[in-house]
Write a protein that holds these residues in place. Sequence first.
Motif, PDB file in Angstrom:
ATOM      1  N   LEU A   1       0.814  -1.214   0.000  1.00  0.00           N
ATOM      2  CA  LEU A   1       0.000   0.000   0.000  1.00  0.00           C
ATOM      3  C   LEU A   1       0.845   1.261   0.000  1.00  0.00           C
ATOM      4  CD1 LEU A   1      -2.796  -0.990   2.555  1.00  0.00           C
ATOM      5  CD2 LEU A   1      -2.847  -1.150   0.054  1.00  0.00           C
ATOM      6  N   TYR A   2       2.143   1.096   0.032  1.00  0.00           N
ATOM      7  CA  TYR A   2       3.044   2.250   0.082  1.00  0.00           C
ATOM      8  C   TYR A   2       3.673   2.567  -1.273  1.00  0.00           C
ATOM      9  CZ  TYR A   2       7.326   4.890   0.985  1.00  0.00           C
ATOM     10  OH  TYR A   2       8.329   5.814   0.944  1.00  0.00           O
ATOM     11  N   THR A   3       4.068   1.543  -2.003  1.00  0.00           N
ATOM     12  CA  THR A   3       4.826   1.757  -3.235  1.00  0.00           C
ATOM     13  C   THR A   3       4.041   2.555  -4.262  1.00  0.00           C
ATOM     14  OG1 THR A   3       6.018  -0.313  -2.881  1.00  0.00           O
ATOM     15  CG2 THR A   3       6.053   0.604  -5.096  1.00  0.00           C
ATOM     16  N   ASP A   4       2.753   2.199  -4.477  1.00  0.00           N
ATOM     17  CA  ASP A   4       1.993   2.928  -5.490  1.00  0.00           C
ATOM     18  C   ASP A   4       1.628   4.337  -5.037  1.00  0.00           C
ATOM     19  OD1 ASP A   4       0.205   2.128  -3.618  1.00  0.00           O
ATOM     20  OD2 ASP A   4      -1.171   1.123  -4.982  1.00  0.00           O
ATOM     21  N   ARG A   5       1.675   4.603  -3.726  1.00  0.00           N
ATOM     22  CA  ARG A   5       1.525   5.995  -3.259  1.00  0.00           C
ATOM     23  C   ARG A   5       2.807   6.776  -3.515  1.00  0.00           C
ATOM     24  NH1 ARG A   5       1.017   7.004   1.991  1.00  0.00           N
ATOM     25  NH2 ARG A   5       1.799   4.995   2.688  1.00  0.00           N
ATOM     26  N   ARG A   6       3.943   6.118  -3.351  1.00  0.00           N
ATOM     27  CA  ARG A   6       5.227   6.785  -3.545  1.00  0.00           C
ATOM     28  C   ARG A   6       5.451   7.162  -5.004  1.00  0.00           C
ATOM     29  NH1 ARG A   6      10.156   3.023  -2.490  1.00  0.00           N
ATOM     30  NH2 ARG A   6       9.266   2.207  -4.429  1.00  0.00           N
ATOM     31  N   ASP A   7       5.115   6.233  -5.926  1.00  0.00           N
ATOM     32  CA  ASP A   7       5.346   6.531  -7.350  1.00  0.00           C
ATOM     33  C   ASP A   7       4.122   7.130  -8.039  1.00  0.00           C
ATOM     34  OD1 ASP A   7       3.608   4.398  -7.736  1.00  0.00           O
ATOM     35  OD2 ASP A   7       5.194   2.978  -8.243  1.00  0.00           O
ATOM     36  N   GLN A   8       3.065   7.407  -7.238  1.00  0.00           N
ATOM     37  CA  GLN A   8       1.851   8.056  -7.745  1.00  0.00           C
ATOM     38  C   GLN A   8       1.044   7.186  -8.705  1.00  0.00           C
ATOM     39  OE1 GLN A   8       0.676  11.236  -6.636  1.00  0.00           O
ATOM     40  NE2 GLN A   8       2.219  10.647  -5.118  1.00  0.00           N
ATOM     41  N   SER A   9       1.375   5.913  -8.827  1.00  0.00           N
ATOM     42  CA  SER A   9       0.558   5.038  -9.675  1.00  0.00           C
ATOM     43  C   SER A   9      -0.806   4.770  -9.066  1.00  0.00           C
ATOM     44  CB  SER A   9       1.282   3.704  -9.919  1.00  0.00           C
ATOM     45  OG  SER A   9       1.502   3.007  -8.703  1.00  0.00           O
ATOM     46  N   ILE A  10      -0.973   5.148  -7.797  1.00  0.00           N
ATOM     47  CA  ILE A  10      -2.278   4.984  -7.161  1.00  0.00           C
ATOM     48  C   ILE A  10      -3.349   5.805  -7.879  1.00  0.00           C
ATOM     49  CG2 ILE A  10      -1.872   6.848  -5.499  1.00  0.00           C
ATOM     50  CD1 ILE A  10      -3.494   5.292  -3.484  1.00  0.00           C
ATOM     51  N   LEU A  11      -2.946   6.911  -8.500  1.00  0.00           N
ATOM     52  CA  LEU A  11      -3.914   7.740  -9.224  1.00  0.00           C
ATOM     53  C   LEU A  11      -4.499   6.978 -10.403  1.00  0.00           C
ATOM     54  CD1 LEU A  11      -1.946  11.113  -9.195  1.00  0.00           C
ATOM     55  CD2 LEU A  11      -3.780  10.354  -7.643  1.00  0.00           C
ATOM     56  N   PHE A  12      -3.678   6.137 -11.054  1.00  0.00           N
ATOM     57  CA  PHE A  12      -4.189   5.316 -12.147  1.00  0.00           C
ATOM     58  C   PHE A  12      -5.154   4.264 -11.621  1.00  0.00           C
ATOM     59  CE2 PHE A  12      -3.736   1.220 -14.366  1.00  0.00           C
ATOM     60  CZ  PHE A  12      -4.330   1.553 -15.572  1.00  0.00           C
ATOM     61  N   TRP A  13      -4.769   3.593 -10.524  1.00  0.00           N
ATOM     62  CA  TRP A  13      -5.626   2.530  -9.985  1.00  0.00           C
ATOM     63  C   TRP A  13      -6.934   3.098  -9.452  1.00  0.00           C
ATOM     64  CZ3 TRP A  13      -4.098  -1.674 -11.941  1.00  0.00           C
ATOM     65  CH2 TRP A  13      -2.746  -1.961 -12.105  1.00  0.00           C
ATOM     66  N   LYS A  14      -6.900   4.327  -8.937  1.00  0.00           N
ATOM     67  CA  LYS A  14      -8.135   4.934  -8.451  1.00  0.00           C
ATOM     68  C   LYS A  14      -9.075   5.318  -9.589  1.00  0.00           C
ATOM     69  CE  LYS A  14      -7.177   6.767  -3.870  1.00  0.00           C
ATOM     70  NZ  LYS A  14      -8.448   6.261  -3.336  1.00  0.00           N
ATOM     71  N   SER A  15      -8.540   5.448 -10.790  1.00  0.00           N
ATOM     72  CA  SER A  15      -9.388   5.774 -11.933  1.00  0.00           C
ATOM     73  C   SER A  15     -10.174   4.567 -12.434  1.00  0.00           C
ATOM     74  CB  SER A  15      -8.539   6.343 -13.080  1.00  0.00           C
ATOM     75  OG  SER A  15      -7.681   5.333 -13.610  1.00  0.00           O
ATOM     76  N   LEU A  16      -9.807   3.392 -11.970  1.00  0.00           N
ATOM     77  CA  LEU A  16     -10.493   2.176 -12.386  1.00  0.00           C
ATOM     78  C   LEU A  16     -11.728   1.941 -11.521  1.00  0.00           C
ATOM     79  CD1 LEU A  16      -7.416  -0.200 -12.884  1.00  0.00           C
ATOM     80  CD2 LEU A  16      -8.601   1.176 -14.596  1.00  0.00           C
ATOM     81  N   PRO A  17     -12.734   1.250 -12.066  1.00  0.00           N
ATOM     82  CA  PRO A  17     -13.973   1.014 -11.303  1.00  0.00           C
ATOM     83  C   PRO A  17     -13.822  -0.126 -10.297  1.00  0.00           C
ATOM     84  CG  PRO A  17     -14.156   0.009 -13.463  1.00  0.00           C
ATOM     85  CD  PRO A  17     -12.835   0.745 -13.459  1.00  0.00           C
ATOM     86  N   VAL A  18     -12.876   0.030  -9.389  1.00  0.00           N
ATOM     87  CA  VAL A  18     -12.622  -0.974  -8.357  1.00  0.00           C
ATOM     88  C   VAL A  18     -12.532  -0.252  -7.019  1.00  0.00           C
ATOM     89  CG1 VAL A  18     -11.043  -2.745  -7.501  1.00  0.00           C
ATOM     90  CG2 VAL A  18     -11.385  -2.474  -9.961  1.00  0.00           C
ATOM     91  N   SER A  19     -13.264  -0.723  -6.032  1.00  0.00           N
ATOM     92  CA  SER A  19     -13.267  -0.068  -4.730  1.00  0.00           C
ATOM     93  C   SER A  19     -11.952  -0.299  -4.006  1.00  0.00           C
ATOM     94  CB  SER A  19     -14.430  -0.581  -3.876  1.00  0.00           C
ATOM     95  OG  SER A  19     -14.224  -1.949  -3.532  1.00  0.00           O
TER      96      SER A  19
ATOM     97  N   ARG B   1      -6.544   9.360   2.553  1.00  0.00           N
ATOM     98  CA  ARG B   1      -5.224   9.981   2.635  1.00  0.00           C
ATOM     99  C   ARG B   1      -4.204   9.060   1.948  1.00  0.00           C
ATOM    100  NH1 ARG B   1      -0.654  10.165   5.424  1.00  0.00           N
ATOM    101  NH2 ARG B   1      -1.238   8.529   6.892  1.00  0.00           N
ATOM    102  N   TYR B   2      -3.968   9.352   0.710  1.00  0.00           N
ATOM    103  CA  TYR B   2      -3.089   8.447  -0.063  1.00  0.00           C
ATOM    104  C   TYR B   2      -1.885   9.186  -0.650  1.00  0.00           C
ATOM    105  CZ  TYR B   2      -6.285  10.367  -3.584  1.00  0.00           C
ATOM    106  OH  TYR B   2      -7.051  11.209  -4.351  1.00  0.00           O
ATOM    107  N   GLU B   3      -1.655  10.429  -0.211  1.00  0.00           N
ATOM    108  CA  GLU B   3      -0.476  11.132  -0.686  1.00  0.00           C
ATOM    109  C   GLU B   3       0.723  10.724   0.166  1.00  0.00           C
ATOM    110  OE1 GLU B   3      -3.105  12.657   0.516  1.00  0.00           O
ATOM    111  OE2 GLU B   3      -4.157  13.533  -1.194  1.00  0.00           O
TER     112      GLU B   3
END
Length: 299
Positions: A109-127, A296-298
Amino acid sequence: MNKVLVQFQRELWESRASLVRTPVILAGALMALLVVGIFTTQQHVQNIGAGAWMELQMDEGAVEFSELLFSGDLFQIHPNILTTGLASFQAIFVLILLLIIPFYLLSCLYTDRRDQSILFWKSLPVSETRSVLTKLGTAVFLAPAIYTLAAIVTGTCYILLLLLYGAVALGIPMPGFGTLIFALVSGSVTAVLAWLLLALWYMPLFCWFMLASAVARKTPSIWAMGLPLGAIVLEKWVLGTSYLFTMIATQISSGTTAFSKIIQGSGNDLVGLGLPVGLALSVVFIAASIWLRNNRYEV
């Protein structure tokens, strides 16, 4: 269902070195050690003869065992020898798995916050709830399933090769086909049950690692290890007690004890008060991880 499978595939793809390649490499290393061991033993057998070699290996307490072994009655009288042998391979793979799971959970849960790839995953229709539970399921079920399968296959090949070598080189009768199938099935069931029980005891630790991964802005391992250690030291300094340390140590040792009892075929007193308390804490940690993932995912 397709979304869940895709998410599990994503976790395997991102962590294939530790979750897929490592058990395969470990299985290959164990089989290589077996081949080397058989080759070395065969050299001794050829040099001094099978009968003399067996005598060198025996002491007074092994005479009865040797008689049963060479008469072919050993596996009939003690069928648990094969089952325990197969189940014991699980301990080797579980030891490696328990070294890998914390690193996976601390980064999941940390790596994709660090590289900001979480923004891509949040754009997907998955909770985010499904995402967090998928990552936990990967650590608790999917990765152990891969390691358990590797342990069962390795243990089966290992024992079959040893039995075959004993029959060809030393004249030891092979156990019956039914005995082998029973040992394989029993060993497989034992391996699965042992991990499930161990995972239940260690669930609060796994979920705590996930919470540290979700809350940390830098170096999740410091949160995961430093906060409990700080609380333990503070409790000892202020109150003069060690309840937190005792609780953590008991949870870890209880899981190890339960795993050992299942492997050894003893299933008494495997559930204690610490198990439901630990599971309740796990729910709290996971709920907090999901909230942080949503709000809080930044980094």
